[in-house]
Motif scaffolding. Structure first.
Motif, PDB file in Angstrom:
ATOM      1  N   MET A 211      75.714   0.210  32.911  1.00  0.00           N
ATOM      2  CA  MET A 211      74.393  -0.139  33.428  1.00  0.00           C
ATOM      3  C   MET A 211      74.419  -1.373  34.333  1.00  0.00           C
ATOM      4  O   MET A 211      73.374  -1.940  34.631  1.00  0.00           O
ATOM      5  CB  MET A 211      73.422  -0.386  32.264  1.00  0.00           C
ATOM      6  N   LEU A 212      75.602  -1.769  34.790  1.00  0.00           N
ATOM      7  CA  LEU A 212      75.715  -2.957  35.635  1.00  0.00           C
ATOM      8  C   LEU A 212      75.949  -2.624  37.104  1.00  0.00           C
ATOM      9  O   LEU A 212      76.204  -3.522  37.903  1.00  0.00           O
ATOM     10  CB  LEU A 212      76.858  -3.851  35.129  1.00  0.00           C
ATOM     11  N   GLY A 213      75.858  -1.381  37.467  1.00  0.00           N
ATOM     12  CA  GLY A 213      76.111  -0.988  38.840  1.00  0.00           C
ATOM     13  C   GLY A 213      75.091  -1.551  39.816  1.00  0.00           C
ATOM     14  O   GLY A 213      73.916  -1.717  39.473  1.00  0.00           O
ATOM     15  N   ASP A 214      75.543  -1.828  41.037  1.00  0.00           N
ATOM     16  CA  ASP A 214      74.591  -2.177  42.099  1.00  0.00           C
ATOM     17  C   ASP A 214      73.688  -0.986  42.374  1.00  0.00           C
ATOM     18  O   ASP A 214      72.505  -1.134  42.668  1.00  0.00           O
ATOM     19  CB  ASP A 214      75.347  -2.556  43.375  1.00  0.00           C
ATOM     20  N   ILE A 215      74.279   0.200  42.273  1.00  0.00           N
ATOM     21  CA  ILE A 215      73.534   1.455  42.358  1.00  0.00           C
ATOM     22  C   ILE A 215      73.960   2.306  41.168  1.00  0.00           C
ATOM     23  O   ILE A 215      75.153   2.460  40.902  1.00  0.00           O
ATOM     24  CB  ILE A 215      73.815   2.195  43.680  1.00  0.00           C
ATOM     25  N   ILE A 216      72.988   2.850  40.443  1.00  0.00           N
ATOM     26  CA  ILE A 216      73.272   3.652  39.260  1.00  0.00           C
ATOM     27  C   ILE A 216      72.793   5.081  39.493  1.00  0.00           C
ATOM     28  O   ILE A 216      71.601   5.320  39.711  1.00  0.00           O
ATOM     29  CB  ILE A 216      72.599   3.065  38.003  1.00  0.00           C
ATOM     30  N   LEU A 217      73.736   6.008  39.478  1.00  0.00           N
ATOM     31  CA  LEU A 217      73.437   7.426  39.635  1.00  0.00           C
ATOM     32  C   LEU A 217      73.675   8.133  38.306  1.00  0.00           C
ATOM     33  O   LEU A 217      74.340   7.606  37.424  1.00  0.00           O
ATOM     34  CB  LEU A 217      74.324   8.044  40.719  1.00  0.00           C
ATOM     35  N   ALA A 218      73.141   9.328  38.167  1.00  0.00           N
ATOM     36  CA  ALA A 218      73.354  10.103  36.939  1.00  0.00           C
ATOM     37  C   ALA A 218      73.315  11.583  37.255  1.00  0.00           C
ATOM     38  O   ALA A 218      72.665  12.014  38.217  1.00  0.00           O
ATOM     39  CB  ALA A 218      72.297   9.755  35.892  1.00  0.00           C
ATOM     40  N   GLU A 219      74.024  12.365  36.452  1.00  0.00           N
ATOM     41  CA  GLU A 219      73.952  13.814  36.565  1.00  0.00           C
ATOM     42  C   GLU A 219      72.722  14.318  35.818  1.00  0.00           C
ATOM     43  O   GLU A 219      72.290  13.717  34.830  1.00  0.00           O
ATOM     44  CB  GLU A 219      75.203  14.476  35.994  1.00  0.00           C
ATOM     45  N   PRO A 220      72.133  15.428  36.267  1.00  0.00           N
ATOM     46  CA  PRO A 220      70.947  15.981  35.609  1.00  0.00           C
ATOM     47  C   PRO A 220      71.199  16.265  34.129  1.00  0.00           C
ATOM     48  O   PRO A 220      72.252  16.770  33.752  1.00  0.00           O
ATOM     49  CB  PRO A 220      70.691  17.281  36.375  1.00  0.00           C
ATOM     50  N   GLY A 221      70.218  15.902  33.309  1.00  0.00           N
ATOM     51  CA  GLY A 221      70.265  16.222  31.898  1.00  0.00           C
ATOM     52  C   GLY A 221      71.181  15.370  31.062  1.00  0.00           C
ATOM     53  O   GLY A 221      71.289  15.580  29.843  1.00  0.00           O
ATOM     54  N   ALA A 222      71.842  14.390  31.654  1.00  0.00           N
ATOM     55  CA  ALA A 222      72.781  13.561  30.899  1.00  0.00           C
ATOM     56  C   ALA A 222      72.046  12.736  29.847  1.00  0.00           C
ATOM     57  O   ALA A 222      70.977  12.186  30.100  1.00  0.00           O
ATOM     58  CB  ALA A 222      73.547  12.639  31.840  1.00  0.00           C
ATOM     59  N   LEU A 223      72.635  12.660  28.647  1.00  0.00           N
ATOM     60  CA  LEU A 223      72.115  11.780  27.597  1.00  0.00           C
ATOM     61  C   LEU A 223      72.627  10.377  27.859  1.00  0.00           C
ATOM     62  O   LEU A 223      73.841  10.160  27.946  1.00  0.00           O
ATOM     63  CB  LEU A 223      72.579  12.266  26.220  1.00  0.00           C
ATOM     64  N   ILE A 224      71.708   9.424  27.989  1.00  0.00           N
ATOM     65  CA  ILE A 224      72.071   8.044  28.295  1.00  0.00           C
ATOM     66  C   ILE A 224      71.297   7.128  27.349  1.00  0.00           C
ATOM     67  O   ILE A 224      70.071   7.180  27.289  1.00  0.00           O
ATOM     68  CB  ILE A 224      71.723   7.687  29.758  1.00  0.00           C
ATOM     69  N   GLY A 225      72.007   6.310  26.608  1.00  0.00           N
ATOM     70  CA  GLY A 225      71.323   5.407  25.693  1.00  0.00           C
ATOM     71  C   GLY A 225      72.309   4.578  24.906  1.00  0.00           C
ATOM     72  O   GLY A 225      73.527   4.682  25.089  1.00  0.00           O
ATOM     73  N   PHE A 226      71.809   3.743  24.025  1.00  0.00           N
ATOM     74  CA  PHE A 226      72.674   2.955  23.151  1.00  0.00           C
ATOM     75  C   PHE A 226      72.838   3.706  21.829  1.00  0.00           C
ATOM     76  O   PHE A 226      73.784   4.439  21.642  1.00  0.00           O
ATOM     77  CB  PHE A 226      72.103   1.551  22.941  1.00  0.00           C
ATOM     78  N   ALA A 227      71.896   3.572  20.936  1.00  0.00           N
ATOM     79  CA  ALA A 227      71.910   4.391  19.718  1.00  0.00           C
ATOM     80  C   ALA A 227      71.335   5.764  20.050  1.00  0.00           C
ATOM     81  O   ALA A 227      70.551   5.922  20.987  1.00  0.00           O
ATOM     82  CB  ALA A 227      71.095   3.716  18.626  1.00  0.00           C
ATOM     83  N   GLY A 228      71.731   6.766  19.288  1.00  0.00           N
ATOM     84  CA  GLY A 228      71.229   8.111  19.506  1.00  0.00           C
ATOM     85  C   GLY A 228      69.767   8.248  19.134  1.00  0.00           C
ATOM     86  O   GLY A 228      69.245   7.469  18.332  1.00  0.00           O
ATOM     87  N   PRO A 229      69.083   9.247  19.696  1.00  0.00           N
ATOM     88  CA  PRO A 229      67.650   9.410  19.417  1.00  0.00           C
ATOM     89  C   PRO A 229      67.344   9.634  17.942  1.00  0.00           C
ATOM     90  O   PRO A 229      66.312   9.169  17.437  1.00  0.00           O
ATOM     91  CB  PRO A 229      67.260  10.637  20.262  1.00  0.00           C
ATOM     92  N   ARG A 230      68.234  10.312  17.221  1.00  0.00           N
ATOM     93  CA  ARG A 230      67.990  10.554  15.799  1.00  0.00           C
ATOM     94  C   ARG A 230      68.034   9.246  15.012  1.00  0.00           C
ATOM     95  O   ARG A 230      67.197   9.014  14.133  1.00  0.00           O
ATOM     96  CB  ARG A 230      69.028  11.535  15.260  1.00  0.00           C
ATOM     97  N   VAL A 231      68.998   8.363  15.362  1.00  0.00           N
ATOM     98  CA  VAL A 231      69.106   7.071  14.685  1.00  0.00           C
ATOM     99  C   VAL A 231      67.874   6.215  14.976  1.00  0.00           C
ATOM    100  O   VAL A 231      67.315   5.574  14.077  1.00  0.00           O
ATOM    101  CB  VAL A 231      70.386   6.334  15.136  1.00  0.00           C
ATOM    102  N   ILE A 232      67.438   6.218  16.237  1.00  0.00           N
ATOM    103  CA  ILE A 232      66.266   5.424  16.612  1.00  0.00           C
ATOM    104  C   ILE A 232      65.023   5.914  15.878  1.00  0.00           C
ATOM    105  O   ILE A 232      64.226   5.115  15.354  1.00  0.00           O
ATOM    106  CB  ILE A 232      66.046   5.481  18.135  1.00  0.00           C
ATOM    107  N   LYS A 233      64.870   7.225  15.804  1.00  0.00           N
ATOM    108  CA  LYS A 233      63.704   7.794  15.118  1.00  0.00           C
ATOM    109  C   LYS A 233      63.715   7.440  13.643  1.00  0.00           C
ATOM    110  O   LYS A 233      62.675   7.080  13.059  1.00  0.00           O
ATOM    111  CB  LYS A 233      63.680   9.309  15.307  1.00  0.00           C
TER     112      LYS A 233
END
Length: 278
Positions: A211-233
């Motif tokens: 997450m430190l890029g001057d420009i941040i690109l991503a592929e469609p549908g990619a899961l991006i996060g720190f903890a997983g959604p189940r853990v956060i929930k």
């Protein structure tokens, strides 16, 4: 054009009545469960032709998609992890994964060209310990940053990771600060760093260089996060927004600059390198 990713996992069609079907002839989509003819998947850039699910690529496939033919020059290929903490069965698992992936570690680094534009590139491989970041992964990426500084070349990192490698404990967590410090020196010199997030990019990799890029690109549908959604929930007790932690959700909330289809990624990278050069 490309070899089948993860050859060691054999997908056997169970809904077809034909007998004696050769291995790897069909692949089962992880999203819609459709059976896809391997050649069709290859021709569609490893994107499901029925539901547009993005299959994971290994590091060399990603390089083939991105870097001009015969221009990639790998460095630090022989670097490999050691079982510093004497973690049970870690050495055996490293040997097994290395044999299955034909890699020494979960990232491949080198010099290359994108439509003639020179760059330093680091590509993580989720088939090697789920792209987890240990001491060698951190060192290889740090040295890629340093080579980018020395040659005054743009840096591109393709991230895919389950996070820090638990078998290396604090040695793994230290890599977050080490790579980030190198990127700060890179930034202070006015050099370009493009971060490309692919599925999945999580844990300590997300919390540091991804997450430190001057420009941040991503592929469609990619899961991006720190903890997983189940853990956060489970931790917060709240329902999460639909599509939470998807590339599109993060773009809508300002964490990702652009979600770029795989077939257009090389062109996008070239355009950015060209603009920066000029």
């Amino acid at each position: 054009m490309f070899t089948f990713l993860n050859k060691n996992k054999k997908f056997k069609p169970t809904t077809l009545e034909q007998k004696n079907i050769p291995d790897y002839l069909y692949v089962k989509c992880e999203s819609c469960s459709s059976l896809i003819y391997h050649e069709d998947l290859n021709n569609s850039n490893y994107i499901c032709p029925k539901c547009d699910f993005y299959f994971r690529l290994n590091a060399m496939q990603r390089i083939d998609f991105t870097i001009d033919r015969n221009t990639f020059r790998e460095f630090n290929r022989s670097m490999r992890s050691k079982n510093i903490l004497k973690f049970p069965k870690y050495s055996e698992k490293l040997s097994h994964v290395a044999k299955n992936t034909n890699l020494k570690e979960a990232v491949v680094t080198g010099y290359g060209e994108i439509k003639g534009k020179k760059c330093v590139i680091a590509v993580m491989d989720s088939y090697f310990f789920m792209g987890s970041m240990g001491a060698v992964v951190g060192e290889k990426i740090t040295q890629a940053v340093e080579r980018s500084i020395k040659a005054k070349l743009p840096l591109i990192i393709f991230s895919t990771s389950g996070g820090a490698r638990m078998q290396e404990g604090m040695y793994s967590l230290m890599q977050m600060a080490k790579v980030s410090s190198a990127l700060k020196r890179h930034h202070d010199l006015g050099l370009l760093y493009i971060s490309v997030l692919t599925h999945p990019t999580t844990g300590g990799v997300t919390a540091s260089f991804a997450m430190l890029g001057d420009i941040i690109l991503a592929e469609p549908g990619a899961l991006i996060g720190f903890a997983g959604p189940r853990v956060i929930k489970q931790t917060t007790g709240h329902e999460l927004p639909e599509g939470f932690q998807s590339a599109e959700f993060l773009q809508n909330h300002g964490f990702v600059d652009s979600v770029v289809p795989r077939i257009k990624m090389k062109e996008m990278l070239y355009d950015i390198l060209d603009i920066h050069e000029r």
